[in-house]
Every structure is written in structure tokens, then in C-alpha cells.
Design a protein around this motif. Structure first.
Motif, short mmCIF file in Angstrom:
data_model
loop_
_atom_site.label_atom_id
_atom_site.label_comp_id
_atom_site.label_asym_id
_atom_site.label_seq_id
_atom_site.Cartn_x
_atom_site.Cartn_y
_atom_site.Cartn_z
N GLY A 14 2.07 -1.08 6.45
CA GLY A 14 0.96 -0.16 6.27
C GLY A 14 0.79 0.80 7.44
O GLY A 14 0.61 2.01 7.25
N ALA A 15 0.88 0.29 8.66
CA ALA A 15 0.67 1.14 9.84
C ALA A 15 1.80 2.15 9.97
O ALA A 15 1.55 3.35 10.19
N GLY A 16 3.04 1.70 9.84
CA GLY A 16 4.17 2.60 10.01
C GLY A 16 4.22 3.69 8.96
O GLY A 16 4.47 4.86 9.26
N ILE A 33 12.25 3.32 10.67
CA ILE A 33 13.24 2.27 10.44
C ILE A 33 12.53 0.97 10.09
O ILE A 33 11.42 0.70 10.54
N GLU A 34 13.18 0.18 9.26
CA GLU A 34 12.61 -1.09 8.77
C GLU A 34 13.72 -2.13 8.77
O GLU A 34 14.78 -1.90 8.21
N LYS A 35 13.45 -3.28 9.36
CA LYS A 35 14.53 -4.27 9.47
C LYS A 35 14.80 -5.02 8.17
O LYS A 35 15.91 -5.49 7.95
N GLY A 41 6.21 -4.91 4.50
CA GLY A 41 5.76 -5.89 5.49
C GLY A 41 4.71 -6.85 4.98
O GLY A 41 4.70 -7.21 3.79
N ASN A 42 3.82 -7.25 5.88
CA ASN A 42 2.70 -8.10 5.47
C ASN A 42 1.72 -7.34 4.60
O ASN A 42 0.99 -7.92 3.81
N THR A 43 1.68 -6.01 4.79
CA THR A 43 0.69 -5.21 4.07
C THR A 43 0.84 -5.37 2.56
O THR A 43 -0.14 -5.55 1.84
N ILE A 44 2.07 -5.35 2.08
CA ILE A 44 2.27 -5.35 0.63
C ILE A 44 1.91 -6.70 -0.01
O ILE A 44 1.57 -6.76 -1.19
N GLY A 225 7.04 -10.48 15.83
CA GLY A 225 6.55 -10.00 17.13
C GLY A 225 7.54 -9.14 17.91
O GLY A 225 7.35 -8.93 19.11
N ASP A 226 8.55 -8.59 17.24
CA ASP A 226 9.60 -7.82 17.95
C ASP A 226 9.03 -6.69 18.79
O ASP A 226 9.47 -6.46 19.92
N GLY A 227 8.07 -5.97 18.24
CA GLY A 227 7.53 -4.79 18.94
C GLY A 227 6.82 -5.18 20.23
O GLY A 227 6.86 -4.44 21.23
N GLY A 422 -1.50 -0.86 14.24
CA GLY A 422 -1.43 -1.97 13.30
C GLY A 422 -1.48 -3.31 14.01
O GLY A 422 -1.94 -3.42 15.15
N GLU A 423 -0.98 -4.33 13.32
CA GLU A 423 -1.11 -5.70 13.83
C GLU A 423 -0.36 -5.91 15.15
O GLU A 423 -0.65 -6.86 15.88
N VAL A 424 0.58 -5.04 15.47
CA VAL A 424 1.31 -5.17 16.73
C VAL A 424 0.41 -4.91 17.94
O VAL A 424 0.72 -5.32 19.05
P1 ADP Z 1 1.14 -3.64 9.78
O1 ADP Z 1 0.14 -4.25 8.84
O2 ADP Z 1 0.70 -3.61 11.18
O3 ADP Z 1 1.69 -2.36 9.25
P2 ADP Z 1 3.29 -5.06 8.51
O4 ADP Z 1 3.68 -6.48 8.65
O5 ADP Z 1 2.70 -4.63 7.22
O6 ADP Z 1 2.35 -4.70 9.75
O7 ADP Z 1 4.56 -4.15 8.75
C1 ADP Z 1 5.41 -4.28 9.88
C2 ADP Z 1 6.83 -3.96 9.45
O8 ADP Z 1 7.67 -3.84 10.60
C3 ADP Z 1 7.45 -5.04 8.58
O9 ADP Z 1 7.94 -4.47 7.39
C4 ADP Z 1 8.56 -5.61 9.46
O10 ADP Z 1 9.68 -6.09 8.73
C5 ADP Z 1 8.93 -4.43 10.31
N1 ADP Z 1 9.61 -4.79 11.58
C6 ADP Z 1 9.31 -5.81 12.39
N2 ADP Z 1 10.14 -5.84 13.44
C7 ADP Z 1 11.00 -4.80 13.29
C8 ADP Z 1 12.12 -4.30 14.05
N3 ADP Z 1 12.51 -4.88 15.16
N4 ADP Z 1 12.75 -3.21 13.57
C9 ADP Z 1 12.39 -2.61 12.42
N5 ADP Z 1 11.36 -3.04 11.66
C10 ADP Z 1 10.67 -4.12 12.08
#
Ligand code: ADP
Length: 457
Positions: A14-16, A33-35, A41-44, A225-227, A422-424
């Protein structure tokens, strides 16, 4: 491969994605970019509730509210550990962000409710199930502007790149085709979400709860927690990592919110294995989870009646019909409370007494646990029960930001070119995040981050 852009975003939740749309609306070229193989992510997979003071929806329901009340509940509900300036940004921009989402085509229901731990009826529910409404809204915009917003899935950021003069100029990622270097002339936005799915990291920082090693999570598996780790490596300030949120609402098998039969705070009670209530079910999430952990086997039953499910095909917040849950053995259904008690193995006498006392409180008697949020009595068949256990849900700690979402270093100095949303991020919700405040946070601060980064030179 090397890619050049203006705003580069790590994480497509959601945040990205809100940051991506907002940055583009403010004139920037964007790469996200999305891994994981899919965005969201958690948002959906979230329950989707979004808190905002909204007279248009609240007044017709007779609900009084104000920005001040929202502020106070958020700040005090987090034990005053949240940054007052960030809480202010959150509560004041919550409704404007709903209007922004609506301008992008998203639809919310006309009525608001109180989601678990929200403390007040200001939770908005999207028309589309779960968090798909947010993600689909952003993806529709992004797909319409695919010449200027690029999304790379299965691409995992590994490190932030800092120039000699201390500016973040991009990042290095890995994809199945090898190394990807992204250069961002305006800024990098870290939007990687929390670390609820990283058991080691939870254990490393947990000082508040009993051991969490064996507790499951509602989170998707990319919430590692990568970020936070990447930002910490370049000296970003990381705050309040011990503030980990649990819900008393996990599926006993998976920890997921799936199968949860509550529809909102007002119309359900919790009983333990004796059939007795044990907490104010309108309380804070940490208070309810602590109380649940003190019950036998740390388990409870959620009890509702026909008011929550007028028909068998009425769905819960996870888009599952009550009939399907009963069929799968994940919920129980009976014509009387005594029969329900027998099915779930609690004392019929106690369950009936618990419900009677609750019904008296709905009628105005003082509730023994101090509960104040009520609507309907539990008095109309069919009655339903569903089993729930504690589950890790959200991490309130993370990267410290300014109200403009700029990342601050360990000396309190802004790191040029680096934003987070966002959650990060950490320090908005303090010790306990109100239910329904995460989607407000994610969408609001993502939107701000995108606009800020786009305006950088
Ligand atoms: P928020 O609610 O803060 O947006 P989400 O969990 O919905 O958080 O989204 C975070 C997204 O970031 C997830 O889709 C997750 O897979 C992605 N993500 C996490 N670590 C990395 C990374 N190292 N590189 C790319 N994408 C990443």
C-alpha cells in the motif's frame, strides 16, 4: 542491468504503490521494485479497515467525532510513545487521503464501524474485499501510465547506494536475471513493510511479550524487515523496535485473520474455555491479547448471533461466508446458546450467564469489564462460535521519519534523497497501534512520500 529514474520505490504494498501514484501525479518518472511474484504485500491481505473522521458518513449514523478525539485516542492508545507531529499528520490527512483514493476510483461503503481495537466507530470499509480495493486502485492508475511508472516484480533490494556527499542515489537489487542497479535522481522511498514474518528479528527485539518464537503471524511471508536492515546499515535512526503488535484473533492453525467471525467490535463477545468473558472486548489490542494469554491454552471463542450474519451467505471481513466456515468446521452454529456451548465444549450454564450479563449491559447495566461499545444484544438464533488464538500482526517500530517522510540518521540529521513510508517506519503508533490506523498510515504517508520525493531537485 542498470536503470535510471527520478523516484525509485522499494516495495509494492500500500505505501509503495500510493507513493508511486503520488510521485507520478507530481511529475516524476517512477520505478517500483517488489521482491515477491505479486504486488500487494500485507496490504492486500489486510482486513482493510481505514480510520478517518468523516462527518459525511458518521453524522447519519449518529456518531460524534473530531480530529482532536482521533488524535487523543491514537496518541494515548499508543501510551504517548508516538511522535506527536507524526500523529498529527496522520489524523489530519486521513480523510483527505480517502478523498484522493476516491478521486482515483476507489469506493468505500457508506457506513463506518469499529474494527477490533479501533476504540471508536470511524473505520471505513472498502467495497472490494480485503485490501484489494487499495491495490487495484493504484494498479489501475499505474497500468494507465505504464510508460512512466515501471514495476519490477521478483526483484529484491539488497542495499542502498550513498554518494560521497552522503546522498542516497539509488539501490542495488537482485532478480532471477542477476543484479539490478537503480539510480534515482530525485529520491528513494523505502516501503518494504514490517518484520512480523521474521521470527529471528522478532525475537531479537521483543522485550515486552513472553517468547514469540512459537506464535504464528497474520503477515505475508515477505514481511521480513529488509528495509529496516538496509536503512540501519547507512546509519538511519531505527526506533521503538520492541513495539510488536499481537492480535487476539489468529486462526488456531495458521495465525491468519482468515476465519475470524467478528464483524465489528459492538456485536461480539469473547469467552474462554470455561464459557466466561475475561476482558472488555472494545479494549486496545495489546490489552485484549494480554488478557487472552492469561486464559487456559491462550485460546478463546468469539460468540455472535444472527445480527452479525443475517443470512448463511453473509461474509466476514475475509470474504468467507459463515455457512462455508461452519461447513469447514472452522465455526460452529446452533439454534440455542446451550447447544452451541455443547458443540464447543464449554459450560452451557456459564455461556448463557455470560451472554445474559452482556445483554443487560447493552440495555444500560454497568458492564463488569467496563465495556462501552455496544449495539445489538446477542439474542437471536442462529448463534455462532469461532476459536481464536494470539497472533503477531504488526510491527510499530522501524525507520524514524520527519512529517515530510524524510529519513533521519542516528544524529537526528535528515539523510538527503531518502524517504520511508508505511509499516517500515517507526514511532507513529507508539506502544499500540489502533485497529484501522495502519491503512490510514500506509496510504497517507505513502502519498506524502511520493509527492515529496517528486519535488526534490
Ligand atoms: P505497507 O503496508 O507498509 O505498504 P506491505 O507489507 O503492504 O507494507 O508492502 C511491503 C512490500 O514490500 C511487500 O510487498 C514486500 O514483499 C515488499 N518488500 C519487502 N522487502 C523487499 C525488498 N528487499 N525488496 C523489494 N521488495 C520488498
Amino acid at each position: 542491468i542498470t536503470k535510471d529514474t527520478e523516484v525509485a520505490i522499494i516495495g509494492a504494498g500500500g505505501a509503495g504503490l500510493s507513493a508511486a501514484v503520488s510521485a507520478h501525479q507530481n511529475g516524476a518518472k517512477v520505478i517500483v521494485i517488489e521482491k515477491m511474484p505479486n504486488v500487494g504485500g500485507n496490504t492486500i491481505i489486510s482486513g482493510s479497515a481505514y480510520n478517518a473522521v468523516d462527518e459525511k458518513r458518521q453524522a447519519p449514523q449518529g456518531i460524534e467525532d473530531s480530529i482532536e478525539k482521533f488524535y487523543t485516542q491514537t496518541y494515548e492508545g499508543g501510551d504517548k510513545q508516538g511522535d506527536p507531529e507524526l500523529v498529527r499528520v496522520l489524523v489530519e490527512n486521513a480523510y483527505p487521503t480517502i478523498e484522493w483514493l476516491e478521486s482515483l476510483g476507489m469506493e468505500f461503503k457508506d457506513t463506518v464501524f469499529t474494527v477490533l481495537g479501533a476504540l471508536w466507530p470511524r473505520s471505513h470499509k472498502p467495497v472490494e474485499p480485503l485490501g484489494t480495493g487499495y491495490i487495484n486502485t493504484y494498479m489501475n492508475y499505474i497500468n494507465e501510465h505504464s510508460d512512466e511508472i515501471e514495476i519490477l516484480t521478483e526483484t529484491e533490494a539488497k542495499e542502498l547506494v550513498v554518494s560521497e556527499d552522503g546522498r542516497v542515489t539509488g539501490f542495488i537489487a537482485e532478480s532471477k536475471n542477476g543484479k539490478v542497479t537503480v539510480n534515482a535522481s530525485k529520491g528513494v522511498i523505502v516501503a518494504t513493510g514490517g518484520f512480523g514474518a521474521n521470527v529471528e528479528m522478532r525475537d531479537q527485539y521483543n522485550t515486552i511479550w513472553p517468547a514469540l518464537t512459537n506464535i504464528k503471524t497474520t503477515n505475508h511471508k515477505g514481511a521480513t524487515g529488509d528495509g529496516i536492515v538496509m536503512a540501519e546499515k547507512i546509519n538511519a535512526s531505527i526506533v521503538q523496535m520492541e513495539n510488536i503488535q499481537l492480535l487476539p484473533m489468529g486462526d488456531p492453525e495458521t495465525g491468519s485473520l482468515s476465519g475470524n467471525i467478528e464483524q465489528g467490535v459492538e456485536n461480539r463477545i469473547f469467552v474462554n474455555s470455561d464459557g466466561n468473558r475475561f476482558v472488555d472486548e472494545g479494549e486496545r489490542r495489546d490489552v485484549m491479547t494480554n488478557a487472552l494469554m492469561e486464559q487456559e491454552d491462550s485460546m478463546m471463542w468469539v460468540i455472535v448471533d444472527q445480527h452479525s450474519y443475517p443470512t448463511g451467505d453473509t461474509v466476514n471481513n475475509f470474504n468467507e461466508s459463515i455457512d462455508s466456515l461452519v461447513e469447514q468446521g472452522r465455526a460452529f452454529k446452533a439454534d440455542t446458546l446451550e447447544e452451541l456451548a455443547q458443540q464447543i465444549g464449554v459450560s452451557p450454564e456459564n455461556l448463557v450467564k455470560s451472554v445474559e450479563a452482556f445483554n443487560a449491559a447493552v440495555d444500560g447495566a454497568t458492564d463488569e469489564f467496563g465495556r462501552t461499545l455496544f449495539m445489538h444484544k446477542i439474542d437471536t438464533a442462529p448463534f455462532y462460535a469461532g476459536k481464536r488464538v494470539p497472533t503477531v500482526h504488526h510491527t510499530m517500530g522501524g525507520i524514524k521519519i520527519t512529517p515530510e517522510t524524510r529519513v533521519v540518521d542516528v544524529n537526528g540529521v535528515v539523510i538527503p534523497g531518502l524517504f520511508a513510508a508505511g509499516e517500515v517506519t517507526g514511532g507513529i503508533h507508539g506502544a499500540n497501534r489502533l485497529g484501522g490506523n495502519a491503512l490510514t498510515d500506509v496510504n497517507t504517508f505513502g502519498r506524502i512520500a511520493g509527492a515529496q520525493a517528486a519535488k526534490e531537485n
